[in-house]
Design a protein around this motif. Structure first.
Motif, PDB file in Angstrom:
ATOM      1  N   VAL A 339       0.856  -1.190   0.000  1.00 45.83           N
ATOM      2  CA  VAL A 339       0.000   0.000   0.000  1.00 45.83           C
ATOM      3  C   VAL A 339       0.889   1.236   0.000  1.00 45.83           C
ATOM      4  O   VAL A 339       1.933   1.260   0.648  1.00 45.83           O
ATOM      5  N   ARG A 340       0.491   2.232  -0.786  1.00 43.12           N
ATOM      6  CA  ARG A 340       1.271   3.478  -0.813  1.00 43.12           C
ATOM      7  C   ARG A 340       0.336   4.625  -0.509  1.00 43.12           C
ATOM      8  O   ARG A 340      -0.348   5.084  -1.384  1.00 43.12           O
ATOM      9  N   TYR A 341       0.314   5.114   0.782  1.00 41.96           N
ATOM     10  CA  TYR A 341       1.048   4.536   1.883  1.00 41.96           C
ATOM     11  C   TYR A 341       0.124   4.206   3.039  1.00 41.96           C
ATOM     12  O   TYR A 341       0.547   3.666   4.037  1.00 41.96           O
ATOM     13  N   ARG A 342      -1.148   4.565   2.890  1.00 45.60           N
ATOM     14  CA  ARG A 342      -2.113   4.252   3.924  1.00 45.60           C
ATOM     15  C   ARG A 342      -3.469   3.995   3.280  1.00 45.60           C
ATOM     16  O   ARG A 342      -3.900   4.770   2.413  1.00 45.60           O
ATOM     17  N   PHE A 343      -4.135   2.918   3.699  1.00 48.15           N
ATOM     18  CA  PHE A 343      -5.525   2.713   3.295  1.00 48.15           C
ATOM     19  C   PHE A 343      -6.416   3.580   4.171  1.00 48.15           C
ATOM     20  O   PHE A 343      -6.221   3.667   5.387  1.00 48.15           O
ATOM     21  N   VAL A 344      -7.408   4.198   3.537  1.00 47.72           N
ATOM     22  CA  VAL A 344      -8.420   4.939   4.274  1.00 47.72           C
ATOM     23  C   VAL A 344      -9.785   4.439   3.802  1.00 47.72           C
ATOM     24  O   VAL A 344     -10.043   4.346   2.596  1.00 47.72           O
ATOM     25  N   ILE A 345     -10.617   4.088   4.763  1.00 53.02           N
ATOM     26  CA  ILE A 345     -11.952   3.581   4.429  1.00 53.02           C
ATOM     27  C   ILE A 345     -12.911   4.755   4.254  1.00 53.02           C
ATOM     28  O   ILE A 345     -12.989   5.641   5.118  1.00 53.02           O
ATOM     29  N   ASP A 346     -13.632   4.753   3.125  1.00 54.28           N
ATOM     30  CA  ASP A 346     -14.677   5.741   2.883  1.00 54.28           C
ATOM     31  C   ASP A 346     -15.940   5.226   3.574  1.00 54.28           C
ATOM     32  O   ASP A 346     -16.556   4.263   3.129  1.00 54.28           O
ATOM     33  N   MET A 347     -16.302   5.858   4.674  1.00 52.02           N
ATOM     34  CA  MET A 347     -17.369   5.313   5.506  1.00 52.02           C
ATOM     35  C   MET A 347     -18.753   5.454   4.878  1.00 52.02           C
ATOM     36  O   MET A 347     -19.700   4.804   5.338  1.00 52.02           O
ATOM     37  N   ALA A 348     -18.878   6.234   3.794  1.00 52.95           N
ATOM     38  CA  ALA A 348     -20.165   6.306   3.094  1.00 52.95           C
ATOM     39  C   ALA A 348     -20.537   4.921   2.564  1.00 52.95           C
ATOM     40  O   ALA A 348     -21.724   4.595   2.412  1.00 52.95           O
TER      41      ALA A 348
END
Ligand SMILES: [Zn+2]
Ligand SMILES: [Zn+2]
Length: 353
Positions: A339-348
């Motif tokens: 991963v480059r560099y962080r996964f972020v979850i879209d809470m929608a």
């Protein structure tokens, strides 16, 4: 109590799956936050898989992980003064502490000596389990809520709440700045923030990565130099050259090799957590009055200072946004450093599952 939709791990071996839990009604000083984004921190995975049971605590299941939370204030309790509906806010690794011990008095709540309440996999002051950011909302005391600067996108700002402060705090404490030579070991979720922050603080930044595969990214993020630790020449060429090394690597590497890279009075700060104990030799430390230290996230005040600093420098995380339905896949990729560099979850996306 209000029913809250989330994703949870039900046991150490199970995939994360949809889950509903009861959230406390807001108290006088509580802020109710609609979560828009939540970063995936490697420690989410360790705890969801109960990998820290041996040296910290057994995980509490079902577990809703997530402590890189960014969202919008939905409502506030009657005595809240710091936030109002519509504010852009964040929540990091903890949501309460004793507030009276010497650490709390010094704005170092992360080192609370009595009772720190972590954002998830923890129990609040009443003994009720806490649930984290893979959720539609969270209720937090205003004193543990952070303000996200207007110019930072909420998705890229989310990882600042853990990865960002984990690097900012030691960089500040050990005076990274103009004239200082700083090395960041490992360029993953933590390390890439270290490069950006150390550069913005004015230090001369070197990345020590296993290979040169991320060299172009490292330079783009602000590194002045980039070396591969798989090449033994790196350790002779850079001997006794750094004031500060921040070691973000949680794999087992030989720390003693890195002590040799510190100059007189230099310090290596450990922020990654290897699973096994790491042997430390005395001689390389004695030889140049070198130190080894550890550092854990940051207090509320310093976390706000870090967010404001990032706002001033228009600095946030490099992210890959994923829907909550892909969280298990993302976990697999994080464990492979893919991963480059962080996964972020879209809470929608939680609404559609
Ligand atoms: Zn974290
Ligand atoms: Zn305390």
């Amino acid at each position: 109590m209000s029913k809250t939709k989330a994703y949870a791990a039900h046991s150490p071996k199970a995939a994360l799956a949809p889950y509903f839990f009861e959230q406390r009604d807001p108290r006088e000083h509580d802020v109710v936050i609609d979560i828009k984004y939540c970063g995936i921190c490697h420690s989410d995975i360790h705890q969801a898989r109960n990998e820290w049971g041996d040296f910290l605590q057994e995980s509490i299941f079902p577990m809703v992980p997530g402590h890189e939370i960014a969202g919008i204030v939905a409502s506030v309790g009657p005595k809240v003064t710091r936030y109002k509906m519509g504010d852009r806010v964040g929540v990091g690794c903890f949501v309460d502490s004793c507030r009276t011990c010497s650490a709390c008095q010094r704005d170092l709540e992360q080192y609370c000596e009595v009772k720190i309440v972590f954002t998830y996999n923890s129990r609040d002051q009443d003994g009720v389990p806490t649930y984290g950011g893979y959720s539609e909302k969270i209720v937090v005391d205003e004193n543990y809520v952070l303000r996200i600067p207007d110019n930072l996108p909420l998705d890229a700002a989310a990882p600042l709440l853990c990865a960002g402060i984990t690097l900012y705090s030691p960089l500040k404490h050990w005076n990274a700045g103009p004239g200082k030579k700083v090395a960041i070991v490992g360029m993953g979720g933590l390390g890439h923030m270290g490069v950006k922050l150390a550069h913005a603080l004015g230090a001369e930044v070197t990345v020590l990565s296993q290979s040169l595969s991320k060299q172009a990214d490292g330079k783009r993020l602000g590194a002045d130099h980039f070396y591969a630790t798989s090449n033994p020449e790196t350790f002779t060429k850079l001997a006794s050259s750094f004031d500060l090394i921040i070691n973000t690597v949680s794999a087992e590497i030989d720390w003693n090799q890195y002590f040799g890279l510190l100059q007189l009075d230099g310090t290596m700060v450990v922020v990654g957590v290897p699973e096994k104990m790491v042997p430390v030799a005395a001689m390389p430390l004695i030889g140049r009055r070198r130190s080894i230290a550890g550092s854990c996230i940051g207090g509320v005040k310093e976390t706000q200072e870090m967010l404001d600093f990032c706002g001033q420098h228009s600095l946030a995380s490099d992210i890959e946004v994923v829907p909550i339905q892909k969280v298990n896949e993302a976990y697999e990729r994080v464990t492979k450093s893919d991963v480059r560099y962080r996964f972020v979850i879209d809470m929608a996306s939680l609404k559609t599952s």
